[in-house]
Scaffold this motif. Structure first.
Motif, PDB file in Angstrom:
ATOM      1  N   SER A 143       0.840  -1.200   0.000  1.00 44.76           N
ATOM      2  CA  SER A 143       0.000   0.000   0.000  1.00 44.76           C
ATOM      3  C   SER A 143       0.874   1.249   0.000  1.00 44.76           C
ATOM      4  O   SER A 143       0.437   2.325  -0.419  1.00 44.76           O
ATOM      5  N   SER A 146       0.939   2.796  -3.236  1.00 44.70           N
ATOM      6  CA  SER A 146      -0.328   3.298  -3.771  1.00 44.70           C
ATOM      7  C   SER A 146      -0.273   4.816  -3.835  1.00 44.70           C
ATOM      8  O   SER A 146      -0.323   5.496  -2.802  1.00 44.70           O
ATOM      9  N   LEU A 149      -2.979   6.636  -1.979  1.00 41.58           N
ATOM     10  CA  LEU A 149      -3.076   6.574  -0.510  1.00 41.58           C
ATOM     11  C   LEU A 149      -1.953   7.325   0.207  1.00 41.58           C
ATOM     12  O   LEU A 149      -2.083   7.665   1.381  1.00 41.58           O
ATOM     13  N   ASP A 152      -2.373  10.225   2.705  1.00 46.30           N
ATOM     14  CA  ASP A 152      -3.660  10.064   3.358  1.00 46.30           C
ATOM     15  C   ASP A 152      -3.522   8.907   4.349  1.00 46.30           C
ATOM     16  O   ASP A 152      -3.076   9.087   5.484  1.00 46.30           O
ATOM     17  N   ARG A 153      -3.879   7.686   3.934  1.00 48.26           N
ATOM     18  CA  ARG A 153      -3.809   6.560   4.867  1.00 48.26           C
ATOM     19  C   ARG A 153      -2.405   5.977   4.990  1.00 48.26           C
ATOM     20  O   ARG A 153      -2.073   5.328   5.965  1.00 48.26           O
ATOM     21  N   VAL A 154      -1.577   6.183   3.987  1.00 46.70           N
ATOM     22  CA  VAL A 154      -0.220   5.637   4.008  1.00 46.70           C
ATOM     23  C   VAL A 154       0.757   6.800   4.031  1.00 46.70           C
ATOM     24  O   VAL A 154       0.639   7.731   3.245  1.00 46.70           O
ATOM     25  N   GLY A 155       1.734   6.729   4.897  1.00 49.49           N
ATOM     26  CA  GLY A 155       2.692   7.825   5.001  1.00 49.49           C
ATOM     27  C   GLY A 155       3.875   7.641   4.072  1.00 49.49           C
ATOM     28  O   GLY A 155       3.932   6.716   3.263  1.00 49.49           O
ATOM     29  N   TRP A 193       0.924  -4.850   6.888  1.00 46.01           N
ATOM     30  CA  TRP A 193       2.188  -4.624   7.609  1.00 46.01           C
ATOM     31  C   TRP A 193       2.454  -5.843   8.487  1.00 46.01           C
ATOM     32  O   TRP A 193       1.723  -6.105   9.455  1.00 46.01           O
ATOM     33  N   ASN A 231      -5.614  -5.975  -0.977  1.00 46.96           N
ATOM     34  CA  ASN A 231      -5.142  -6.158   0.396  1.00 46.96           C
ATOM     35  C   ASN A 231      -6.321  -6.741   1.163  1.00 46.96           C
ATOM     36  O   ASN A 231      -7.467  -6.297   0.963  1.00 46.96           O
ATOM     37  N   VAL A 236      -7.445  -2.313  -3.555  1.00 44.14           N
ATOM     38  CA  VAL A 236      -6.737  -1.155  -2.988  1.00 44.14           C
ATOM     39  C   VAL A 236      -6.656  -0.107  -4.089  1.00 44.14           C
ATOM     40  O   VAL A 236      -6.454  -0.436  -5.259  1.00 44.14           O
ATOM     41  N   SER A 237      -6.759   1.150  -3.704  1.00 46.21           N
ATOM     42  CA  SER A 237      -6.612   2.243  -4.675  1.00 46.21           C
ATOM     43  C   SER A 237      -5.178   2.238  -5.221  1.00 46.21           C
ATOM     44  O   SER A 237      -4.218   1.982  -4.490  1.00 46.21           O
TER      45      SER A 237
END
Ligand code: NAP
Length: 238
Positions: A143, A146, A149, A152-155, A193, A231, A236-237
């Motif tokens: 991810s 991605s 993401l 947003d949701r993933v750093g 993860w 995932n 997943v985007s």
């Protein structure tokens, strides 16, 4: 008698790849456990054979073209085809580096293993996958690759690695599109993860949990998806 399915999992001497190899073998698939180090590969395959599973070490360093060619020759001589290819092997070199400090050499090495290696392994084995009735190719992604993401949701946690997984996703889409009129399915899997040498001890998921989506994609039925990124078995985007 129709011979059983044959699968190759790259980088399977430890971590998620090892668990994917175990899960596939438990489904009565003959598994070739790819590893770049002979001792580690033999020891890992031996552990799974001790569990009564049909698992064999296959030497494979995906940064070395001659190693890839030798592996493909061995699969052809022993089995004449390949049903499942799981491109699992990867490296993560730049944990914690800021994108503005992205090191060219770390990027080069990462892309060489995680992208060029995956492409070369797939290209070498595709003729054998075409010989099977319903090939499945699974590219282990993240991810973290991605583009939709990140932020947003993933750093941002390892820019070279994240760029490499975005590129792997690109390869998945392109190859799946090329093969759309064949029975072969190509998908990207994020394992989540996972507690491995790469994921570290603080990761929330076990290798059993991490292997679930890749194994699902490796054994998809004929009406399953292709050209997707998943995932927990969900899209997943990109
Ligand atoms: P890992 O424990 O570090 O294992 C990586 C495997 O890849 C090892 O077997 C390693 O072999 C092998 N490898 C590295 N370079 C290779 C090369 N040039 N040729 C052949 N094999 C090579 O990693 P993991 O956590 O199991 O990750 C497996 C996959 O899941 C990777 O694609 C990773 O990017 C992805 N992923 C993992 C996580 C996570 O949280 N763990 C999250 C998202 C995605 P050696 O033992 O010889 O080094």
């Amino acid at each position: 008698m129709q011979p059983g399915k044959v699968a190759l999992v790259t980088g399977a001497n430890k971590g998620i790849g090892f668990e994917i190899a175990r899960r596939l073998a438990r489904q009565n698939i003959t598994v070739l456990l790819g590893a770049r180090d002979e001792n580690r590969g033999k020891e890992a395959a031996g552990r799974l054979r001790d569990e009564g599973l049909d698992v064999h070490f296959l030497p494979l360093d995906q940064t070395r073209p001659e190693s890839i060619a030798a592996a493909a020759r061995q699969v052809e001589q022993q089995f004449g085809r390949l049903d499942v290819l799981v491109n699992n092997a990867a490296i993560l070199l730049d944990q914690g580096v800021a994108p503005s400090n992205l090191d060219a050499e770390a990027l080069r090495q990462t892309l060489e293993t995680n992208v060029v290696g995956v492409v070369n392994v797939t290209r070498a084995l595709l003729p054998l996958i075409r010989k099977g009735p319903a090939g499945r190719i699974v590219n282990l992604s993240s991810s973290g690759g991605s583009l939709g993401l990140i932020g947003d949701r993933v750093g941002v946690f390892a820019p070279a690695y994240q760029i490499s997984k975005a590129a792997v996703n690109g390869f998945t889409v392109l190859l799946a599109s090329e093969l759309r009129n064949t029975p072969i399915k190509v998908n990207s899997a994020c394992p989540g993860w996972v507690r491995t040498d790469m994921g570290g001890p603080g990761a929330p998921l076990t290798v059993e949990q991490g292997a679930d989506t890749p194994v699902w994609l490796a054994t998809l039925p004929d009406d399953g998806p292709t050209g997707g990124f998943f995932n927990s078995r969900q899209p997943v985007s990109w």
